[in-house]
Design an enzyme around this catalytic site. Sequence first.
Site, mmCIF file in Angstrom:
data_model
loop_
_atom_site.group_PDB
_atom_site.id
_atom_site.type_symbol
_atom_site.label_atom_id
_atom_site.label_comp_id
_atom_site.label_asym_id
_atom_site.label_seq_id
_atom_site.Cartn_x
_atom_site.Cartn_y
_atom_site.Cartn_z
ATOM 1 N N ARG A 79 19.829 -0.137 -10.057
ATOM 2 C CA ARG A 79 20.261 1.173 -10.404
ATOM 3 C C ARG A 79 18.858 2.208 -10.387
ATOM 4 O O ARG A 79 19.054 3.256 -10.767
ATOM 5 C CB ARG A 79 20.721 1.163 -11.777
ATOM 6 C CG ARG A 79 22.069 0.230 -12.026
ATOM 7 C CD ARG A 79 22.926 0.420 -12.998
ATOM 8 N NE ARG A 79 22.063 0.391 -14.259
ATOM 9 C CZ ARG A 79 22.920 0.837 -15.341
ATOM 10 N NH1 ARG A 79 24.145 0.995 -15.463
ATOM 11 N NH2 ARG A 79 22.372 0.644 -16.686
ATOM 12 N N ASP A 80 17.743 1.874 -9.971
ATOM 13 C CA ASP A 80 16.774 2.787 -9.627
ATOM 14 C C ASP A 80 15.683 2.425 -8.772
ATOM 15 O O ASP A 80 14.754 2.676 -8.603
ATOM 16 C CB ASP A 80 16.074 3.062 -11.063
ATOM 17 C CG ASP A 80 15.083 3.979 -11.198
ATOM 18 O OD1 ASP A 80 15.484 5.149 -10.590
ATOM 19 O OD2 ASP A 80 14.069 4.148 -11.810
ATOM 20 N N LEU A 81 16.620 2.196 -7.296
ATOM 21 C CA LEU A 81 15.743 1.644 -6.308
ATOM 22 C C LEU A 81 15.325 2.971 -5.413
ATOM 23 O O LEU A 81 16.086 3.837 -5.247
ATOM 24 C CB LEU A 81 16.532 0.997 -5.317
ATOM 25 C CG LEU A 81 15.830 0.155 -4.235
ATOM 26 C CD1 LEU A 81 14.603 -0.394 -4.667
ATOM 27 C CD2 LEU A 81 16.690 -0.658 -3.374
ATOM 28 N N ASN A 85 9.426 2.529 -6.477
ATOM 29 C CA ASN A 85 9.698 1.343 -7.026
ATOM 30 C C ASN A 85 9.640 0.074 -6.060
ATOM 31 O O ASN A 85 10.152 -0.979 -6.384
ATOM 32 C CB ASN A 85 11.024 1.136 -7.853
ATOM 33 C CG ASN A 85 11.110 2.076 -8.966
ATOM 34 O OD1 ASN A 85 9.834 2.355 -9.625
ATOM 35 N ND2 ASN A 85 12.132 2.181 -9.380
ATOM 36 N N THR A 120 17.109 7.564 -10.883
ATOM 37 C CA THR A 120 16.469 8.732 -10.483
ATOM 38 C C THR A 120 17.201 9.442 -9.412
ATOM 39 O O THR A 120 17.780 8.828 -8.646
ATOM 40 C CB THR A 120 15.072 8.426 -10.181
ATOM 41 O OG1 THR A 120 14.545 8.024 -10.993
ATOM 42 C CG2 THR A 120 14.353 9.715 -9.381
#
Length: 120
Positions: A79-81, A85, A120
Amino acid sequence: MNELKLIAKLQHTNLLRLLSCCIEEEELILIYDHSSLFVQSDPSENIRLDWSKRFQILEGIAQGVFYIHKYSRLKIFHRDLKASNVLSDGQMNPKIFDFEMAMIFNMNQTKENTNRVVGT
């Protein structure tokens, strides 16, 4: 704590490995295996990647995501790739990390309704 619970159970060549952690009152410190990570000493130097190396990096990221979605002990959605990251080792092999916003699904679950936007 969510990241600690998730990453401790995951092992894949394209995921950054957790070595240890420290939990004391409200302080939480995660210690990752960064010894083999690539660090560019001079940010003004551009690193040129040919298309075969770029494809290798993208394929590694896809394999890491496929692992957490399908083959890990837990079915996880990151959910935030994003680029920040994903780190790389000395051979430019990608290492996915930062599972703070990840969500665990049941193994046979294919969708989930959420009421808020995350990532993001």
